[in-house]
Enzyme design. Structure first.
Site, PDB file in Angstrom:
ATOM      1  N   ARG A  79      68.970  87.773  32.812  1.00 48.27           N
ATOM      2  CA  ARG A  79      69.004  89.132  31.629  1.00 48.27           C
ATOM      3  C   ARG A  79      69.874  89.362  30.879  1.00 48.27           C
ATOM      4  NH1 ARG A  79      69.675  95.018  33.789  1.00 48.27           N
ATOM      5  NH2 ARG A  79      68.607  96.655  32.685  1.00 48.27           N
ATOM      6  N   HIS A  83      69.819  90.087  27.599  1.00 52.85           N
ATOM      7  CA  HIS A  83      71.030  91.895  26.489  1.00 52.85           C
ATOM      8  C   HIS A  83      71.669  91.323  25.407  1.00 52.85           C
ATOM      9  CE1 HIS A  83      69.312  95.151  29.409  1.00 52.85           C
ATOM     10  NE2 HIS A  83      68.398  94.087  29.581  1.00 52.85           N
ATOM     11  N   ASN A 108      72.103  98.953  30.231  1.00 51.22           N
ATOM     12  CA  ASN A 108      73.200  98.026  30.798  1.00 51.22           C
ATOM     13  C   ASN A 108      73.995  98.242  31.744  1.00 51.22           C
ATOM     14  OD1 ASN A 108      72.757  96.067  28.587  1.00 51.22           O
ATOM     15  ND2 ASN A 108      74.648  96.165  27.721  1.00 51.22           N
ATOM     16  N   HIS A 208      58.866  89.381  32.976  1.00 54.42           N
ATOM     17  CA  HIS A 208      59.014  90.077  33.925  1.00 54.42           C
ATOM     18  C   HIS A 208      59.314  89.206  35.297  1.00 54.42           C
ATOM     19  CE1 HIS A 208      59.853  92.507  31.152  1.00 54.42           C
ATOM     20  NE2 HIS A 208      61.162  92.681  31.002  1.00 54.42           N
TER      21      HIS A 208
END
Length: 361
Positions: A79, A83, A108, A208
């Site tokens: 992840r 990001h 975040n 996911h």
């Protein structure tokens, strides 16, 4: 060797996940470089072979130690890389710990401190071996690749040669660039297309398959009315776990195999057992629905497509050559940077860890 069917090349390998549990993994063979995306200018496969030939092996061993007792930590590293790449490119800017930077932005704030910390551990080791050679952007890319491998995902090479950013984005830019869990299909396609990624990449990278989500990220699908796309029993269990959106409860995003990188997430999706509206929206279009079904039916099809899509994502807006630099510490800019952010000269070792509030998942 080309990517071939599991009948031809797959072999069963037992990986020790902890002292008391074994995880059965069926890895695909490594893809030949002819099957992989061509690196963008400045990147290459095996970039550090001469300048720091043990770099990739070092990342592999540190990540193995990191994940050995808790493979679910893989999700945090993957992840973190996503990001980073979707906000001003794969340049390590998300790693910078600054109050005006990317980490304080809402998406975040749940980045795992442990993921940020392992990147610093790897970087520190590489600096001791090959000073000023391996960028933080590459450390993060290689760590994410290893997280996928060691969670049972595909094994593949990844281009390296990225340089680190000289600055970072602010919270507004982060929100403008990261696709939200409530995005509809049109918004998702627009977001991915703007990064040079296509529809197949969208479906593939939406997997996911490991990790957790908080109630607040999917409560809009439970209240005031339950999204009819939910499996009813699954929705009822979520309502019990998340009586309101303010409850800070984390739920596994892949119900069938929450700690294994595989195609079961797509089976969850077909069966109405995924959390995000953005995931459920993949069934709203015939093209994306067909891709979802292909992945749900065949793990090898998903794995080979994921390899391609992940490598494509890893090359978004990269800095190479004389653009950017190589940070000494990933969480702070070098002292010769023109940014107003904290620099290496004022660095305090305790800042290796992001605030605990960032480690919610």
């Amino acid at each position: 060797m080309k990517i071939q069917s599991c009948v031809q090349l797959c072999q069963l390998v037992l990986l020790f996940v902890s002292s008391s549990m074994l995880l059965l993994v069926i890895p695909m063979a490594n893809a030949d470089s002819d099957d992989l995306p061509t690196p963008v200018a400045g990147l290459s496969y095996g970039f550090y072979e001469k300048s720091c030939h043990k770099a990739e092996n070092t990342v592999k061993h540190i990540m193995k130690d990191f994940l050995e007792s808790n493979v679910s930590q893989a999700a945090g590293v993957i992840r973190l890389f996503f990001h980073d790449c979707f906000v001003q490119g794969c340049d390590g800017s998300v790693l910078i710990n600054d109050t005006q930077g990317e980490q304080p932005s809402i998406p975040n704030q749940t980045l795992r401190a442990s993921a940020l910390d392992v990147i610093e551990q790897i970087k520190a080791k590489l600096e001791s071996m090959c000073p000023n050679t391996v960028s933080c952007a590459d450390v993060l890319a290689l760590a994410a690749r290893e997280a996928i491998r060691q969670a049972g995902g595909p094994r593949f090479e990844i281009p390296t040669g990225r340089r680190d950013s000289l600055n970072f984005s602010n919270s507004t830019i982060v929100l403008q660039n990261l696709p939200a869990p409530f995005f509809n299909l049109s918004q998702l396609l627009s977001s991915f297309n703007s990064k040079g990624l296509n529809t197949t990449d969208l479906v593939t990278l939406s997997a996911h398959t490991v990790g957790l989500a908080h109630c607040s990220s999917f409560s809009n699908r439970l209240r005031p009315t339950v999204d009819p796309r939910f499996n009813k029993k699954f929705a009822n269990s979520l309502i019990q776990s998340c009586p309101n959106s303010s409850i800070n409860v984390a739920t596994g995003m892949d119900i069938l195999t929450p700690n294994k990188f595989d195609n079961k997430y797509f089976r969850d999706l077909v069966n109405g057992m995924v959390l995000f509206d953005s995931d459920a929206s993949l069934l709203n279009d015939s093209q994306t629905q067909a891709i979802v079904q292909d992945f749900a039916d065949d793990n090898n099809v998903f794995r080979s497509n994921f390899t391609i899509s992940f490598i494509k994502m890893s090359m978004i807006q990269v800095l190479t050559g004389n653009k950017g630099n190589i940070r000494k510490v990933c969480s702070v800019l070098n002292s010769n940077s023109s940014s107003t952010a904290t620099t290496i000269d004022s660095y305090i070792p305790a800042e290796f860890d992001a605030p605990l509030s960032y480690a919610s998942i």
